[in-house]
Design a protein around this motif. Sequence first.
Motif, PDB file in Angstrom:
ATOM      1  N   MET A   1       0.829  -1.183   0.000  1.00 26.00           N
ATOM      2  CA  MET A   1       0.000   0.000   0.000  1.00 26.00           C
ATOM      3  C   MET A   1       0.870   1.243   0.000  1.00 26.00           C
ATOM      4  O   MET A   1       1.980   1.226   0.499  1.00 26.00           O
ATOM      5  N   TYR A   2       0.361   2.295  -0.556  1.00 28.68           N
ATOM      6  CA  TYR A   2       1.094   3.542  -0.606  1.00 28.68           C
ATOM      7  C   TYR A   2       1.186   4.163   0.777  1.00 28.68           C
ATOM      8  O   TYR A   2       0.509   3.759   1.705  1.00 28.68           O
ATOM      9  N   LYS A   3       2.069   5.173   0.906  1.00 27.69           N
ATOM     10  CA  LYS A   3       2.280   5.797   2.214  1.00 27.69           C
ATOM     11  C   LYS A   3       1.007   6.536   2.648  1.00 27.69           C
ATOM     12  O   LYS A   3       0.485   7.369   1.935  1.00 27.69           O
ATOM     13  N   GLU A   4       0.582   6.205   3.828  1.00 29.75           N
ATOM     14  CA  GLU A   4      -0.657   6.760   4.366  1.00 29.75           C
ATOM     15  C   GLU A   4      -0.482   6.918   5.867  1.00 29.75           C
ATOM     16  O   GLU A   4      -0.022   5.981   6.529  1.00 29.75           O
ATOM     17  N   ASP A   5      -0.830   8.104   6.404  1.00 32.14           N
ATOM     18  CA  ASP A   5      -0.579   8.347   7.824  1.00 32.14           C
ATOM     19  C   ASP A   5      -1.489   7.548   8.755  1.00 32.14           C
ATOM     20  O   ASP A   5      -1.249   7.488   9.953  1.00 32.14           O
ATOM     21  N   ARG A   6      -2.510   6.889   8.207  1.00 30.41           N
ATOM     22  CA  ARG A   6      -3.389   6.048   9.028  1.00 30.41           C
ATOM     23  C   ARG A   6      -2.915   4.592   9.089  1.00 30.41           C
ATOM     24  O   ARG A   6      -3.553   3.767   9.723  1.00 30.41           O
ATOM     25  N   LEU A   7      -1.777   4.313   8.446  1.00 31.65           N
ATOM     26  CA  LEU A   7      -1.237   2.956   8.416  1.00 31.65           C
ATOM     27  C   LEU A   7       0.199   2.943   8.919  1.00 31.65           C
ATOM     28  O   LEU A   7       0.888   3.961   8.867  1.00 31.65           O
ATOM     29  N   PRO A   8       0.666   1.796   9.386  1.00 32.06           N
ATOM     30  CA  PRO A   8       2.056   1.701   9.859  1.00 32.06           C
ATOM     31  C   PRO A   8       3.050   1.998   8.738  1.00 32.06           C
ATOM     32  O   PRO A   8       2.828   1.613   7.587  1.00 32.06           O
ATOM     33  N   GLN A   9       4.138   2.676   9.094  1.00 32.29           N
ATOM     34  CA  GLN A   9       5.162   3.041   8.103  1.00 32.29           C
ATOM     35  C   GLN A   9       6.452   2.239   8.278  1.00 32.29           C
ATOM     36  O   GLN A   9       7.338   2.316   7.447  1.00 32.29           O
ATOM     37  N   ASN A  10       6.572   1.522   9.378  1.00 27.45           N
ATOM     38  CA  ASN A  10       7.778   0.729   9.632  1.00 27.45           C
ATOM     39  C   ASN A  10       7.408  -0.464  10.511  1.00 27.45           C
ATOM     40  O   ASN A  10       6.248  -0.618  10.909  1.00 27.45           O
ATOM     41  N   ALA A  11       8.371  -1.311  10.804  1.00 23.52           N
ATOM     42  CA  ALA A  11       8.120  -2.544  11.554  1.00 23.52           C
ATOM     43  C   ALA A  11       7.595  -2.263  12.965  1.00 23.52           C
ATOM     44  O   ALA A  11       6.677  -2.944  13.443  1.00 23.52           O
ATOM     45  N   LYS A  12       8.166  -1.258  13.640  1.00 24.34           N
ATOM     46  CA  LYS A  12       7.716  -0.925  15.000  1.00 24.34           C
ATOM     47  C   LYS A  12       6.248  -0.508  14.993  1.00 24.34           C
ATOM     48  O   LYS A  12       5.456  -0.963  15.823  1.00 24.34           O
ATOM     49  N   GLU A  13       5.875   0.332  14.039  1.00 23.47           N
ATOM     50  CA  GLU A  13       4.479   0.759  13.935  1.00 23.47           C
ATOM     51  C   GLU A  13       3.587  -0.413  13.525  1.00 23.47           C
ATOM     52  O   GLU A  13       2.434  -0.499  13.951  1.00 23.47           O
ATOM     53  N   GLY A  14       4.119  -1.315  12.714  1.00 27.83           N
ATOM     54  CA  GLY A  14       3.369  -2.506  12.320  1.00 27.83           C
ATOM     55  C   GLY A  14       3.025  -3.364  13.527  1.00 27.83           C
ATOM     56  O   GLY A  14       1.926  -3.902  13.638  1.00 27.83           O
ATOM     57  N   ILE A  15       3.961  -3.465  14.455  1.00 29.05           N
ATOM     58  CA  ILE A  15       3.728  -4.231  15.680  1.00 29.05           C
ATOM     59  C   ILE A  15       2.669  -3.536  16.538  1.00 29.05           C
ATOM     60  O   ILE A  15       1.764  -4.182  17.067  1.00 29.05           O
ATOM     61  N   ILE A  16       2.755  -2.218  16.657  1.00 28.96           N
ATOM     62  CA  ILE A  16       1.769  -1.460  17.431  1.00 28.96           C
ATOM     63  C   ILE A  16       0.385  -1.644  16.815  1.00 28.96           C
ATOM     64  O   ILE A  16      -0.593  -1.910  17.525  1.00 28.96           O
ATOM     65  N   PHE A  17       0.295  -1.512  15.501  1.00 30.06           N
ATOM     66  CA  PHE A  17      -0.975  -1.671  14.791  1.00 30.06           C
ATOM     67  C   PHE A  17      -1.548  -3.073  15.048  1.00 30.06           C
ATOM     68  O   PHE A  17      -2.719  -3.221  15.403  1.00 30.06           O
ATOM     69  N   LEU A  18      -0.706  -4.094  14.899  1.00 27.38           N
ATOM     70  CA  LEU A  18      -1.132  -5.478  15.121  1.00 27.38           C
ATOM     71  C   LEU A  18      -1.596  -5.680  16.565  1.00 27.38           C
ATOM     72  O   LEU A  18      -2.616  -6.334  16.806  1.00 27.38           O
ATOM     73  N   LEU A  19      -0.868  -5.134  17.520  1.00 24.71           N
ATOM     74  CA  LEU A  19      -1.250  -5.272  18.925  1.00 24.71           C
ATOM     75  C   LEU A  19      -2.602  -4.628  19.201  1.00 24.71           C
ATOM     76  O   LEU A  19      -3.459  -5.228  19.859  1.00 24.71           O
ATOM     77  N   VAL A  20      -2.812  -3.414  18.686  1.00 22.39           N
ATOM     78  CA  VAL A  20      -4.084  -2.722  18.913  1.00 22.39           C
ATOM     79  C   VAL A  20      -5.232  -3.532  18.317  1.00 22.39           C
ATOM     80  O   VAL A  20      -6.230  -3.818  18.994  1.00 22.39           O
ATOM     81  N   VAL A  21      -5.101  -3.920  17.050  1.00 18.67           N
ATOM     82  CA  VAL A  21      -6.169  -4.665  16.382  1.00 18.67           C
ATOM     83  C   VAL A  21      -6.412  -6.003  17.071  1.00 18.67           C
ATOM     84  O   VAL A  21      -7.554  -6.368  17.357  1.00 18.67           O
ATOM     85  N   SER A  22      -5.345  -6.735  17.357  1.00 16.61           N
ATOM     86  CA  SER A  22      -5.521  -8.086  17.915  1.00 16.61           C
ATOM     87  C   SER A  22      -6.079  -8.062  19.330  1.00 16.61           C
ATOM     88  O   SER A  22      -6.927  -8.885  19.676  1.00 16.61           O
ATOM     89  N   ILE A  23      -5.638  -7.129  20.153  1.00 14.69           N
ATOM     90  CA  ILE A  23      -6.153  -7.055  21.522  1.00 14.69           C
ATOM     91  C   ILE A  23      -7.635  -6.692  21.522  1.00 14.69           C
ATOM     92  O   ILE A  23      -8.441  -7.319  22.223  1.00 14.69           O
ATOM     93  N   ILE A  24      -8.013  -5.720  20.711  1.00 15.03           N
ATOM     94  CA  ILE A  24      -9.434  -5.348  20.618  1.00 15.03           C
ATOM     95  C   ILE A  24     -10.244  -6.514  20.062  1.00 15.03           C
ATOM     96  O   ILE A  24     -11.304  -6.864  20.601  1.00 15.03           O
ATOM     97  N   SER A  25      -9.746  -7.125  19.004  1.00 16.29           N
ATOM     98  CA  SER A  25     -10.486  -8.204  18.348  1.00 16.29           C
ATOM     99  C   SER A  25     -10.705  -9.396  19.274  1.00 16.29           C
ATOM    100  O   SER A  25     -11.828  -9.899  19.408  1.00 16.29           O
ATOM    101  N   VAL A  26      -9.645  -9.872  19.896  1.00 22.44           N
ATOM    102  CA  VAL A  26      -9.757 -11.056  20.753  1.00 22.44           C
ATOM    103  C   VAL A  26     -10.648 -10.770  21.954  1.00 22.44           C
ATOM    104  O   VAL A  26     -11.429 -11.626  22.368  1.00 22.44           O
TER     105      VAL A  26
END
Length: 167
Positions: A1-26
Amino acid sequence: MYKEDRLPQNAKEGIIFLLVVSIISVNTIAPIIMVIERGFSIQNYFETLKIIQFMWIIVVMLVRLVAGPLVGRMMPKFVGQTDGFNARVLLNILLNVTVLSILLTIIGTWVGTKHISLEPFQHFFYSWFRNFGVAFWIELLVAQPIARFVMKKIHASQTSHERILSN
């Protein structure tokens, strides 16, 4: 995906994004499915709480090892050059929820009952459609918007910090 400020831009942000989504989802999807299956009671709720940490680990592993790579290969086949952010996000959610709900309809039953059996396969379509519906709407309306909001705040903070440093 193209650069977008609502999405992770690097691995650290990817982990934060995954943690937020997964914790809420589970913490929302599993209890809702348990209420639908067994009815609401304090005992059922506490039983759900006992397995949530295991389900969270399983969900994160499935996202990273199965759904993420599979959806990553599928997305370019469906997304066009002119498709906007919302179309891409909706397709990403649809594909991820489809893959994860298929796997978790089986694995979640095994974890919840604490034994491997053919039971999830015997009631698969009924259970999967229900699980997909619950997961899709939680992802679309709750988990993903909150995670994108967190990303937007992180990027806004980084931008304001960079402005301060450059002055």
